[in-house]
Design a protein around this motif. Structure first.
Motif, mmCIF file in Angstrom:
data_model
loop_
_atom_site.group_PDB
_atom_site.id
_atom_site.type_symbol
_atom_site.label_atom_id
_atom_site.label_comp_id
_atom_site.label_asym_id
_atom_site.label_seq_id
_atom_site.Cartn_x
_atom_site.Cartn_y
_atom_site.Cartn_z
ATOM 1 N N PRO A 97 0.835 -1.200 0.000
ATOM 2 C CA PRO A 97 0.000 0.000 0.000
ATOM 3 C C PRO A 97 0.872 1.253 0.000
ATOM 4 C CG PRO A 97 -0.867 -1.601 1.544
ATOM 5 C CD PRO A 97 0.463 -2.130 1.064
ATOM 6 N N GLU A 125 -4.192 1.841 -2.202
ATOM 7 C CA GLU A 125 -4.511 1.999 -0.776
ATOM 8 C C GLU A 125 -4.461 0.668 -0.040
ATOM 9 O OE1 GLU A 125 -8.329 3.915 -1.014
ATOM 10 O OE2 GLU A 125 -7.413 5.904 -0.923
ATOM 11 N N ALA A 126 -4.939 -0.377 -0.679
ATOM 12 C CA ALA A 126 -4.956 -1.732 -0.116
ATOM 13 C C ALA A 126 -5.122 -2.685 -1.294
ATOM 14 C CB ALA A 126 -6.116 -1.878 0.872
#
Length: 148
Positions: A49, A108-109
């Motif tokens: 991330p 982000e993930a």
């Protein structure tokens, strides 16, 4: 050592340093030389991330959600895997569900991506080669669909 010998030694050392610096730079960039990754590649490589990427594919039908404050959420797919994308700003005029798109931003993930730039395809016949190859592997690409 003669003056000519010192000069040749200095030139040789300078060329060796430049070659080493170039090799080091190319090695550091070797993983990001590709223009963009497809959703399947993003999930397979599993970057950490916060990694800056370009992701390309098709906008999944029925996935686009816009709000009044110019926020948009949509899903990029290669018909095998999906990546959820959020974007703050105005989307390009050619942006539509089912169309090709390239989004640049930060992961982000796994499976979640925040884009700061969104590029829509510019022509109805245009499709990135990687997306075409992925669609052909899945048997979803039909030759001759593009208009002359």
């Amino acid at each position: 050592m003669t003056r000519k010998g010192r000069r040749l030694t200095l030139i040789g050392a300078a060329l060796a340093i430049i070659a080493f610096a170039a090799a080091l730079a190319l090695y550091a960039l070797s993983d990001s030389i590709v223009f963009f990754y497809g959703p399947t590649e993003v999930l397979q490589k599993n970057p950490t991330p916060g990694t800056r990427l370009r992701i390309g594919g098709l906008v999944k039908a029925g996935s686009l959600v816009k709000t009044e404050d110019q926020k948009a959420a949509f899903t990029i797919t290669d018909n095998a895997n999906n990546v959820a994308v959020t974007y703050q700003g105005l989307l390009p005029d050619l942006f539509r569900e089912g169309q090709g798109v390239v989004a640049e931003g930060v992961l982000e993930a796994p499976g979640r991506f925040h884009a700061d730039t969104v590029l829509a395809k510019h022509d109805e016949r245009y499709m990135p080669r990687e997306v075409v190859d992925a669609l052909k592997k899945q048997g979803r690409w039909q030759e001759g669909e593009a208009k002359p």
